[in-house]
Design a protein around this motif. Structure first.
Motif, PDB file in Angstrom:
ATOM      1  N   ARG A 227       0.864  -1.170   0.029  1.00 57.47           N
ATOM      2  CA  ARG A 227      -0.261   0.137   0.073  1.00 57.47           C
ATOM      3  C   ARG A 227       0.776   1.320   0.054  1.00 57.47           C
ATOM      4  O   ARG A 227       0.388   2.250  -0.343  1.00 57.47           O
ATOM      5  N   MET A 228       1.929   0.996   0.431  1.00 57.42           N
ATOM      6  CA  MET A 228       3.035   2.291   0.279  1.00 57.42           C
ATOM      7  C   MET A 228       3.637   2.332  -0.954  1.00 57.42           C
ATOM      8  O   MET A 228       3.934   3.274  -1.691  1.00 57.42           O
ATOM      9  N   ALA A 229       4.281   1.259  -1.279  1.00 59.10           N
ATOM     10  CA  ALA A 229       5.243   0.958  -2.630  1.00 59.10           C
ATOM     11  C   ALA A 229       4.433   1.196  -3.802  1.00 59.10           C
ATOM     12  O   ALA A 229       4.963   1.971  -4.661  1.00 59.10           O
ATOM     13  N   ALA A 230       3.370   0.271  -3.957  1.00 54.01           N
ATOM     14  CA  ALA A 230       2.620   0.806  -5.182  1.00 54.01           C
ATOM     15  C   ALA A 230       2.352   2.046  -5.679  1.00 54.01           C
ATOM     16  O   ALA A 230       2.488   2.440  -6.435  1.00 54.01           O
ATOM     17  N   PRO A 231       1.621   2.759  -4.737  1.00 55.05           N
ATOM     18  CA  PRO A 231       1.223   4.344  -5.226  1.00 55.05           C
ATOM     19  C   PRO A 231       2.441   5.091  -5.305  1.00 55.05           C
ATOM     20  O   PRO A 231       2.602   5.783  -6.133  1.00 55.05           O
ATOM     21  N   LEU A 232       3.509   4.887  -4.621  1.00 52.08           N
ATOM     22  CA  LEU A 232       4.816   5.602  -4.725  1.00 52.08           C
ATOM     23  C   LEU A 232       5.319   5.254  -6.298  1.00 52.08           C
ATOM     24  O   LEU A 232       5.797   6.231  -6.888  1.00 52.08           O
ATOM     25  N   LEU A 233       5.297   4.054  -6.474  1.00 54.25           N
ATOM     26  CA  LEU A 233       5.741   3.770  -8.052  1.00 54.25           C
ATOM     27  C   LEU A 233       4.653   4.188  -9.056  1.00 54.25           C
ATOM     28  O   LEU A 233       5.457   4.666  -9.921  1.00 54.25           O
TER      29      LEU A 233
ATOM     30  N   ALA B 111       3.713 -11.388  -5.837  1.00 55.69           N
ATOM     31  CA  ALA B 111       4.704 -11.866  -6.684  1.00 55.69           C
ATOM     32  C   ALA B 111       4.191 -11.416  -8.209  1.00 55.69           C
ATOM     33  O   ALA B 111       5.220 -11.197  -8.963  1.00 55.69           O
ATOM     34  N   LEU B 112       3.299 -11.084  -8.272  1.00 63.56           N
ATOM     35  CA  LEU B 112       2.543 -10.431  -9.585  1.00 63.56           C
ATOM     36  C   LEU B 112       3.344  -9.090 -10.070  1.00 63.56           C
ATOM     37  O   LEU B 112       3.785  -8.879 -11.200  1.00 63.56           O
ATOM     38  N   ALA B 113       3.497  -8.368  -8.991  1.00 65.41           N
ATOM     39  CA  ALA B 113       4.193  -7.190  -8.952  1.00 65.41           C
ATOM     40  C   ALA B 113       5.487  -7.289  -9.202  1.00 65.41           C
ATOM     41  O   ALA B 113       6.211  -6.373  -9.881  1.00 65.41           O
ATOM     42  N   VAL B 114       6.202  -8.276  -8.565  1.00 62.66           N
ATOM     43  CA  VAL B 114       7.567  -8.608  -8.953  1.00 62.66           C
ATOM     44  C   VAL B 114       7.732  -8.828 -10.549  1.00 62.66           C
ATOM     45  O   VAL B 114       8.659  -8.336 -11.203  1.00 62.66           O
TER      46      VAL B 114
ATOM     47  N   PRO C 244       5.996  -0.567   5.367  1.00 59.16           N
ATOM     48  CA  PRO C 244       6.347   0.432   4.635  1.00 59.16           C
ATOM     49  C   PRO C 244       7.970   0.765   4.930  1.00 59.16           C
ATOM     50  O   PRO C 244       8.415   1.307   3.953  1.00 59.16           O
ATOM     51  N   PHE C 245       8.352   0.547   6.076  1.00 63.39           N
ATOM     52  CA  PHE C 245       9.647   0.994   6.287  1.00 63.39           C
ATOM     53  C   PHE C 245      10.736  -0.104   5.424  1.00 63.39           C
ATOM     54  O   PHE C 245      11.818   0.429   4.862  1.00 63.39           O
ATOM     55  N   ALA C 246      10.520  -1.368   5.540  1.00 63.34           N
ATOM     56  CA  ALA C 246      11.258  -2.132   4.889  1.00 63.34           C
ATOM     57  C   ALA C 246      11.083  -1.984   3.416  1.00 63.34           C
ATOM     58  O   ALA C 246      12.229  -1.926   2.825  1.00 63.34           O
ATOM     59  N   ALA C 247      10.082  -1.716   3.022  1.00 58.05           N
ATOM     60  CA  ALA C 247       9.535  -1.442   1.496  1.00 58.05           C
ATOM     61  C   ALA C 247      10.574  -0.156   1.132  1.00 58.05           C
ATOM     62  O   ALA C 247      11.090  -0.364  -0.073  1.00 58.05           O
ATOM     63  N   GLY C 248      10.262   0.764   1.574  1.00 51.16           N
ATOM     64  CA  GLY C 248      11.227   1.828   1.596  1.00 51.16           C
ATOM     65  C   GLY C 248      12.721   1.790   1.332  1.00 51.16           C
ATOM     66  O   GLY C 248      13.171   2.238   0.559  1.00 51.16           O
ATOM     67  N   LEU C 249      13.126   1.171   2.388  1.00 50.45           N
ATOM     68  CA  LEU C 249      14.441   0.902   2.527  1.00 50.45           C
ATOM     69  C   LEU C 249      15.038  -0.084   1.137  1.00 50.45           C
ATOM     70  O   LEU C 249      16.063   0.373   0.636  1.00 50.45           O
ATOM     71  N   VAL C 250      14.334  -0.733   0.844  1.00 45.83           N
ATOM     72  CA  VAL C 250      14.691  -1.688  -0.326  1.00 45.83           C
ATOM     73  C   VAL C 250      14.569  -0.967  -1.662  1.00 45.83           C
ATOM     74  O   VAL C 250      15.225  -1.046  -2.586  1.00 45.83           O
TER      75      VAL C 250
ATOM     76  N   ARG D 125      11.239  -3.891  -7.537  1.00 48.02           N
ATOM     77  CA  ARG D 125      10.988  -5.344  -7.901  1.00 48.02           C
ATOM     78  C   ARG D 125      11.539  -6.022  -6.484  1.00 48.02           C
ATOM     79  O   ARG D 125      10.697  -7.026  -6.229  1.00 48.02           O
ATOM     80  N   TRP D 126      12.531  -5.607  -6.103  1.00 48.07           N
ATOM     81  CA  TRP D 126      13.254  -6.392  -4.855  1.00 48.07           C
ATOM     82  C   TRP D 126      12.277  -6.335  -3.653  1.00 48.07           C
ATOM     83  O   TRP D 126      12.048  -7.037  -2.893  1.00 48.07           O
ATOM     84  N   ALA D 127      11.723  -4.872  -3.702  1.00 49.32           N
ATOM     85  CA  ALA D 127      10.682  -4.828  -2.487  1.00 49.32           C
ATOM     86  C   ALA D 127       9.530  -5.711  -2.465  1.00 49.32           C
ATOM     87  O   ALA D 127       9.044  -6.133  -1.439  1.00 49.32           O
ATOM     88  N   PHE D 128       9.143  -5.593  -3.834  1.00 51.78           N
ATOM     89  CA  PHE D 128       7.704  -6.656  -3.981  1.00 51.78           C
ATOM     90  C   PHE D 128       8.071  -7.982  -3.664  1.00 51.78           C
ATOM     91  O   PHE D 128       7.307  -8.787  -3.074  1.00 51.78           O
ATOM     92  N   PHE D 129       9.366  -8.347  -4.045  1.00 56.27           N
ATOM     93  CA  PHE D 129       9.728  -9.849  -3.783  1.00 56.27           C
ATOM     94  C   PHE D 129       9.781  -9.949  -2.288  1.00 56.27           C
ATOM     95  O   PHE D 129       9.411 -11.084  -1.849  1.00 56.27           O
ATOM     96  N   LEU D 130      10.472  -8.984  -1.475  1.00 57.98           N
ATOM     97  CA  LEU D 130      10.519  -9.388  -0.033  1.00 57.98           C
ATOM     98  C   LEU D 130       8.928  -9.381   0.709  1.00 57.98           C
ATOM     99  O   LEU D 130       8.875 -10.206   1.507  1.00 57.98           O
TER     100      LEU D 130
END
Length: 381
Positions: A23-29, A83-86, A145-151, A158-163
């Motif tokens: 929910r944080m990473a997808a809108p930011l992308l 995984a689809l987003a990866v 959000p914090f882990a996704a932001g760092l990655v 893509r690596w964030a979505f994989f995590l």
């Protein structure tokens, strides 16, 4: 806190963290790819759309089958969505990922909340166990959000979505082996319609109160990435601001079980509504990241204290054989709002600016605090 409850909290953390990170990473992308705020509002709304349609069927399914099946299906759907987003990190696929991860988390949460509520004995224990269980989403709203932001900042989206796709699998490891509770008596477990729960005035008042508070949560979750992007903040800083909110919400929920025997549910909810109104009015005036983070902490304390009290009263209002439906109805209402509100936030924010959105929600929740005072008739001992 029992070992089983601790395992269920861990399950909730990792499953919900997948959705929170998405929910944080997808809108930011989407913003970085040049999509408008209105489009991003639609994307955020999709995280709740599946939950609107699945809530009541998921509640009835949990009433019939217990915990393991709903959680297992949720794990599969959430992991597949990330995984689809990866594989295809484009806007239409991000929308599909939002539908899958949102619906999976919602259905599993209904089963978890029903399971924990049925295991509790008495009003005080209800407040305690729901306070403990509510720590899960609060922690995951930081981790995701914090882990996704760092990655994202160090390795890419893509690596964030994989995590994030791995987190639901960890959730299943914690949920395995949980003890099931006896199913409701079949002779009373077939109500006319879930909508007849609305005939109870206190139920209506409780859900309307919950809706106003959920709208505060939605406006913060949706608009912090927007204003952060406008002000040139990095993904990790935006994730940290959202994470500060989540840590505060988790911290207050750690304290709630200690004071559960003395807290007045309606008073805490009313205070949270008034505080949220003030904080949302101030938020868009803040320019520095540290000030936004501090305001997020105070808002997290206010909103984080509410859900355990709402869930405790909900289980006291409704009969035990309909707890799954009652929890599902609550989720339907707040997620129907979560579908409509980001679209409205995006449209209004595009037209007149995000400050107007913050102030409108602030006024609504402050005026709506009078609803919480009407819940005094459901104050528990």
């Amino acid at each position: 806190m029992s070992v089983e409850l601790a395992r269920l909290i861990a399950c909730h953390v990792f499953l919900h963290a997948c959705m929170a990170g998405m929910r944080m990473a997808a809108p930011l992308l989407a913003l970085r790819e040049g999509h408008s705020e209105a489009s991003v509002g639609v994307l955020v709304a999709l995280f709740a759309l599946t939950q609107v349609f699945l809530a009541l069927p998921a509640g009835r399914y949990a009433d019939r089958h217990g915990l393991a099946r709903p959680v297992g299906l949720g794990v599969i759907a959430a992991s597949a969505g990330a995984a689809l987003a990866v594989a295809w990190p484009v806007f239409p696929v991000l929308c599909l990922s939002a539908l899958l991860t949102g619906g999976a988390t919602g259905a599993a949460s209904i089963a978890l909340q029903r399971h924990v509520g049925r295991a509790a004995e008495g009003a005080t224990q209800l407040r305690q166990v729901f306070s403990w269980l509510a720590i899960g989403p609060a922690i995951s709203n930081f981790i995701g959000p914090f882990a996704a932001g760092l990655v994202i900042d160090h390795a890419g989206f893509r690596w964030a979505f994989f995590l994030l796709a791995l987190l639901p699998l960890v959730a299943w490891l914690w949920a395995r082996g949980a003890r099931e509770h006896p199913a409701a008596d079949a002779s009373i477990a077939a109500p006319r319609s879930a909508w007849d729960l609305w005939q109870e005035p206190m139920f209506r008042r409780l859900l309307l109160t919950n809706w106003l508070l959920a709208t505060c949560w939605d406006v913060h979750t949706f608009l912090v990435p927007v204003i952060g992007h406008e002000r040139g903040l990095s993904a990790s800083v935006i994730g940290s601001i959202l994470g500060a909110f989540a840590i505060a919400a988790a911290a207050i929920r750690v304290l709630l079980p200690i004071v559960a025997a003395r807290v007045r549910e309606w008073a805490l909810v009313a205070a949270a509504m008034l505080a949220s109104g003030v904080l949302l009015a101030i938020y868009p005036l803040l320019r520095e990241a540290w000030a936004m983070g501090l305001c997020s902490v105070f808002l997290g304390v206010a909103l984080g204290s509410v859900q355990p009290m709402i869930m405790s009263m909900l289980h006291q209002i409704t009969p035990s054989h309909r707890h799954g439906e009652a929890v599902a109805m609550r989720m339907l209402v707040i997620n129907a709002s979560s579908v409509a509100m980001p679209v409205a936030f995006g449209a209004v924010g595009t037209a007149v600016g995000v400050t107007a959105v913050f102030w409108a929600v602030a006024a609504a929740v402050a005026v709506g605090a009078r609803l919480a005072f009407g819940l005094r008739g459901r104050q528990s001992s």
